[in-house]
Structure formats: structure tokens, C-alpha cells
Motif scaffolding. Structure first.
Motif, PDB file in Angstrom:
ATOM      1  N   LYS A  80      -5.119  -5.935   9.018  1.00 56.95           N
ATOM      2  CA  LYS A  80      -6.405  -7.037   7.984  1.00 56.95           C
ATOM      3  C   LYS A  80      -5.872  -6.892   6.946  1.00 56.95           C
ATOM      4  N   TYR A  81      -5.006  -5.762   6.115  1.00 54.25           N
ATOM      5  CA  TYR A  81      -4.913  -6.443   4.889  1.00 54.25           C
ATOM      6  C   TYR A  81      -3.449  -5.964   4.729  1.00 54.25           C
ATOM      7  N   GLY A  82      -2.694  -5.430   5.710  1.00 54.83           N
ATOM      8  CA  GLY A  82      -1.091  -4.995   5.736  1.00 54.83           C
ATOM      9  C   GLY A  82      -0.608  -4.138   4.631  1.00 54.83           C
ATOM     10  N   VAL A  83      -1.731  -3.844   4.671  1.00 57.72           N
ATOM     11  CA  VAL A  83      -1.457  -2.317   3.284  1.00 57.72           C
ATOM     12  C   VAL A  83      -2.443  -1.361   4.773  1.00 57.72           C
ATOM     13  N   ASP A 112     -16.174  -2.279  -8.928  1.00 57.99           N
ATOM     14  CA  ASP A 112     -17.257  -3.621  -9.594  1.00 57.99           C
ATOM     15  C   ASP A 112     -17.179  -4.825  -8.984  1.00 57.99           C
ATOM     16  N   GLY A 113     -17.277  -5.145  -7.737  1.00 61.89           N
ATOM     17  CA  GLY A 113     -17.418  -6.419  -7.232  1.00 61.89           C
ATOM     18  C   GLY A 113     -15.968  -6.868  -6.625  1.00 61.89           C
ATOM     19  N   VAL A 114     -14.963  -6.145  -7.315  1.00 60.02           N
ATOM     20  CA  VAL A 114     -13.766  -7.182  -6.690  1.00 60.02           C
ATOM     21  C   VAL A 114     -13.075  -5.727  -6.204  1.00 60.02           C
ATOM     22  N   MET A 115     -12.416  -6.579  -4.945  1.00 58.89           N
ATOM     23  CA  MET A 115     -11.395  -6.078  -4.140  1.00 58.89           C
ATOM     24  C   MET A 115     -10.233  -5.631  -4.572  1.00 58.89           C
ATOM     25  N   GLU A 116      -9.670  -4.615  -4.772  1.00 58.01           N
ATOM     26  CA  GLU A 116      -9.140  -3.814  -5.802  1.00 58.01           C
ATOM     27  C   GLU A 116      -7.508  -2.826  -4.712  1.00 58.01           C
ATOM     28  N   MET A 117      -6.198  -3.217  -5.248  1.00 60.38           N
ATOM     29  CA  MET A 117      -5.385  -2.330  -4.499  1.00 60.38           C
ATOM     30  C   MET A 117      -5.851  -1.263  -4.846  1.00 60.38           C
ATOM     31  N   GLU A 118      -5.752  -0.210  -4.035  1.00 60.40           N
ATOM     32  CA  GLU A 118      -5.453   1.509  -4.743  1.00 60.40           C
ATOM     33  C   GLU A 118      -5.025   2.003  -3.896  1.00 60.40           C
ATOM     34  N   ASN A 178       5.861   0.949  -7.016  1.00 60.41           N
ATOM     35  CA  ASN A 178       7.189  -0.116  -6.281  1.00 60.41           C
ATOM     36  C   ASN A 178       6.553  -0.843  -4.958  1.00 60.41           C
ATOM     37  N   TYR A 179       6.965  -0.459  -4.744  1.00 56.17           N
ATOM     38  CA  TYR A 179       6.624  -1.284  -2.949  1.00 56.17           C
ATOM     39  C   TYR A 179       5.607  -2.377  -3.244  1.00 56.17           C
ATOM     40  N   GLY A 180       4.238  -1.909  -3.965  1.00 56.58           N
ATOM     41  CA  GLY A 180       3.241  -2.540  -3.733  1.00 56.58           C
ATOM     42  C   GLY A 180       3.578  -4.379  -5.154  1.00 56.58           C
ATOM     43  N   PHE A 181       4.266  -3.566  -5.598  1.00 50.33           N
ATOM     44  CA  PHE A 181       5.241  -4.761  -7.060  1.00 50.33           C
ATOM     45  C   PHE A 181       6.063  -5.249  -6.744  1.00 50.33           C
ATOM     46  N   GLU A 182       7.175  -4.967  -5.643  1.00 51.36           N
ATOM     47  CA  GLU A 182       7.657  -5.800  -5.986  1.00 51.36           C
ATOM     48  C   GLU A 182       8.618  -6.152  -4.212  1.00 51.36           C
ATOM     49  N   ILE A 183       7.773  -5.053  -3.492  1.00 46.94           N
ATOM     50  CA  ILE A 183       7.583  -6.768  -2.044  1.00 46.94           C
ATOM     51  C   ILE A 183       6.104  -6.894  -1.857  1.00 46.94           C
ATOM     52  N   LEU A 184       5.444  -5.977  -1.595  1.00 45.80           N
ATOM     53  CA  LEU A 184       3.611  -7.029  -1.691  1.00 45.80           C
ATOM     54  C   LEU A 184       3.248  -8.149  -2.084  1.00 45.80           C
TER      55      LEU A 184
END
Length: 168
Positions: A59-62, A87-93, A117-123
């Protein structure tokens, strides 16, 4: 790439499969490792966890990935990115949970940094968070080690957690 792998100096991180049930039980059946979770998990609940994780992949690729020793293949824990509402916002944890026998060896920090690094550089995420229990000092130190800063506390999962954040 169907089965991507993240490799660090000491670790290999790979997607979770049903075959990981026994390894995950080493964490989920340990009351000390699960201290900041609602309860320990049995085998059935562990299999549900794996299905939840696989659904996150689709669903989210993570999702959480299995962390293994690069040389021996020994199971060390799980780490990855999980969508969480804050707080009502979808965050990536960036989440992490390791077997107790390897605590204090820097594996969590190494795996979390790899995911940052993967989250910032690849995703191409602009921001990621971690949500440790306010009493879980080792987890807060891992978040701080990779450059996250506590920005607030919230009530989630029926308890107080810090919202640690890092942005590019």
C-alpha cells in the motif's frame, strides 16, 4: 526491484517474509524487549504483524524490514519506515525493535541511519519521524544519534510518546 536489500558496514536489511515468524518471536515473546509495547505477541499475532507489514509494502511502498548480520546471517531485529498518524497527519516513522541479546552494540543506530538515508535519497521523503515512548531512553538516544530532534510529546497508543523529527 522486487527484493531490494539495504547493506551497511555490518548489516543486511531485507523485506520480511512468513519464514521470519520464529525469529520475530524471539523479540515478541520477550517481556523486556516488549516493555514499551502493549503486550508480548504469540505466534498467531506475530503472523498478523508480518501480514500488516506486507500490506504496508503493497500500500505504501514501505514497511519494517528484517535486520541480519552481514557475515553470519544471524537475525538481529527489524527496522524500517512505517506510516503513522501524528496529530491528524500521515507521517513516515522510522521504527526499530531488536533482540535483547544484541542491545548496546550499535546495530539499531546503524540500521536507523541506513533507513534515514534510504528514505531521503531513494524514497525522496522530505521529513521522517520516530515515536519512542517517553520512558524508552535507549530508543530516544538512537533517534538523537541519527540527527533527529524531539519536537513535542503526543498521546498515542494510550501513552505519551516523543515525536522526533528530521528533515532534509
Amino acid at each position: 526491484m522486487n527484493n531490494p536489500v539495504i547493506s551497511t558496514e555490518r548489516l543486511l536489511l531485507r523485506k520480511m517474509t512468513k519464514e521470519d515468524t520464529g525469529n520475530l518471536m524471539e523479540i515478541f515473546s520477550d517481556p523486556v524487549a516488549m516493555r514499551y509495547y502493549p503486550s508480548i505477541k504469540n505466534e498467531s499475532e506475530t503472523m498478523e504483524w508480518i501480514e500488516w507489514t506486507k500490506n504496508n509494502y503493497d500500500k505504501y511502498g514501505v514497511g519494517l524490514w528484517i535486520v541480519e548480520d552481514k557475515v553470519t546471517g544471524e537475525f538481529l531485529g527489524q527496522c524500517g519506515i512505517v506510516p503513522q498518524e501524528v496529530d491528524g497527519v500521515m507521517e513516515m516513522e522510522i521504527g526499530y525493535l531488536f533482540v535483547r541479546r544484541v542491545w548496546g552494540k550499535g546495530y539499531a543506530s546503524e540500521a536507523v541511519l541506513a533507513w534515514k538515508n534510504y528514505g531521503f535519497e531513494i524514497l525522496k521523503f522530505n521529513r521522517m519521524v520516530s515515536l519512542p515512548d517517553v520512558n524508552n531512553v535507549p530508543s530516544t538516544k538512537v533517534a538523537e544519534r541519527i540527527g533527529m530532534q524531539a519536537i513535542k510529546t503526543i498521546n498515542k497508543w494510550g501513552k505519551e510518546v516523543y515525536v522526533y523529527s528530521v528533515s532534509i
